[in-house]
Design a protein around this motif. Structure first.
Motif: not given
Length: 457
Positions: A125, A127, A147, A149, A155-156, A158
């Motif tokens: 994903s 965001t 962000h 994943v 693990e996210r 940035e």
């Protein structure tokens, strides 16, 4: 010299960590150079999940036939070359060859759907948070935070995205510049405040090895590891890493007198330049005092020295918080500030003292405090222990940098200042760095912090 003593003290822990690293050896033996691919031992330091992020972005660009360059920028490159595990992945997109309608915003708009369409790329994903103030929107600043994943377990990560920026113009009422968002990588590097943070890594897939390259395409995991990384070092950042010197980039081929005329636009700035010995009394082109630090790579003669000083004046005046950033990196890395820094600082001190928000300074000060005891003491020595010339602020001058570093505009825009008693030494006191003690420095820092808190809240 005092600056050398500070650098050697702050450098001790960094040298112990880096001296045995493959990165240190690569720098020393010339295995890393502008325009060359990074050696495998450096690429191996990049976390695999961040390679997956880069491979995902490249796959998106390829799938949408966007001829954009993907560049890693800033501290990530510096830390990788210094042998640290890099963090804070900041990416630039060079969009010069793209259709005028393509922007960072349009690329960001497409990433979430692409992640859903291509789950095999191991980014489940995306965001997007667009970072645009009203002033930034008006001035065509096109940046975003994403962000992503990544991997399994997920693990996210940035990531900040922005375009390569060309010419920047500032006005005296707003810190956000007008920007050309179709700049070249070289132009983008020139706008950075330090050469060691102005290096870029052009990341790309070898032909046929990308995860969307057709029947012969590599698996996503293998494609991420197959990425190639070309170093772009337009302004001598590698040489400065080796010499352990901090200085700003500057346009080496430019005419010094023309640059000086564009930077020193106001009569008061030219008068300060004369007081600092940067201009002769008649205002004609002059040469600054010679540096006691190694000359920048490619520099030659007094013209290069003049350009270095005048461009650093521009860099610091455009965003005076860069004074504090330079001190932070000097203290943290144990690098010596090029002597041109001290010639350029006076042109930014008034704005740094009264116009830069206390909250922005607080962020930098917290980073310094978290760096450890030795960097903190080095920073305090630089802040309180080096007297500034009388030309810095009218006839009396600031006694040291501290009044400009601690304090600033509070949330209502009212400037808050240190008490003069905190920073004005007793008559006859020795202000040399060697005379500073940890206890006196810590006491001064505590008093400064108390006075500063109202502006930073």
């Amino acid at each position: 010299s005092g600056g050398g003593r500070l650098a050697s003290r702050g450098a001790a822990s960094w040298m112990r960590a880096a001296s045995g690293s493959s990165s240190a050896h690569a720098l020393a033996d010339g295995a890393v150079a502008h325009g060359e691919l990074l050696p495998a031992e450096l690429v191996a330091r990049v976390p695999h999940r961040e390679k997956l992020v880069l491979s995902f972005v490249l796959a998106f660009l390829e799938a949408n036939a966007l001829p954009a360059q993907l560049l890693v920028n800033g501290g990530y490159v510096r830390d990788l070359l210094l042998g640290s595990v890099p963090d804070d992945l900041d990416l630039s997109l060079c969009l010069r060859e793209c259709d005028p309608a393509v922007s960072v915003a349009t690329v960001m708009h497409g990433l979430p759907g692409f992640a859903l369409e291509r789950p095999e790329l191991n980014v489940s994903s995306v965001t997007i948070t667009t970072i645009l103030s009203d002033a930034s929107k008006d001035k065509n600043v096109d940046t975003a935070k994403a962000h992503l994943v990544v991997g399994s377990p997920p693990e996210r990560i940035e990531v900040d995205f922005m375009p390569t920026i060309g010419e920047e113009t500032y006005d005296e009422f707003n810190r956000v510049p007008e920007r050309d968002v179709r700049g070249t990588p070289e132009q983008d590097a020139l706008r950075r405040d330090l050469t060691i943070g102005a290096m870029l890594l052009h990341v790309f897939q070898p032909r046929g090895s990308g995860p969307s390259g057709g029947g012969g395409a590599a698996a996503p995991e293998a494609a991420a590891e197959a990425l190639q990384w070309r170093l772009l070092d337009f302004y001598g950042g590698l040489a400065d890493l080796q010499r352990r010197v901090l200085r700003s980039p500057y346009p080496a081929g430019a005419d010094a007198s023309l640059v000086r005329a564009s930077v020193l636009r106001y009569a008061e700035e030219r008068e300060l330049a004369r007081k600092m010995g940067l201009l002769p009394s008649d205002g004609a082109a002059g040469s600054p005092a010679r540096s006691d630090s190694p000359a920048p790579a490619g520099a030659a003669g007094e013209g290069a020295e003049a350009l270095q000083v005048v461009w650093w004046i521009k860099v610091l005046r455009d965003d005076p918080l860069r004074v504090l950033r330079a001190l932070r990196f000097s203290a943290k890395l144990g690098f010596q500030l090029h002597s041109s820094f001290w010639l350029a600082v006076p042109f930014a001190l008034s704005s740094l003292q009264s116009k830069v928000a206390g909250s922005r300074k607080k962020d930098e000060l917290v980073k310094i405090a978290r760096a450890g005891r030795e960097p903190l003491l080095t920073f305090l020595d630089l802040s309180f222990g080096f007297p500034l010339p009388n030309a810095t602020c009218g006839g009396g001058g600031l006694p040291c940098l501290a009044p400009a570093l601690f304090g600033g505009a509070d949330p209502k825009g009212v400037a808050q200042f240190l008490s003069p008693a905190i920073v004005t030494p007793p008559e006859g006191a020795n202000l040399s760095p060697s005379s500073a003690s940890p206890s006196s420095a810590s006491s001064a820092f505590a008093s400064a912090a108390a006075s500063f808190s109202a502006a930073a809240s």
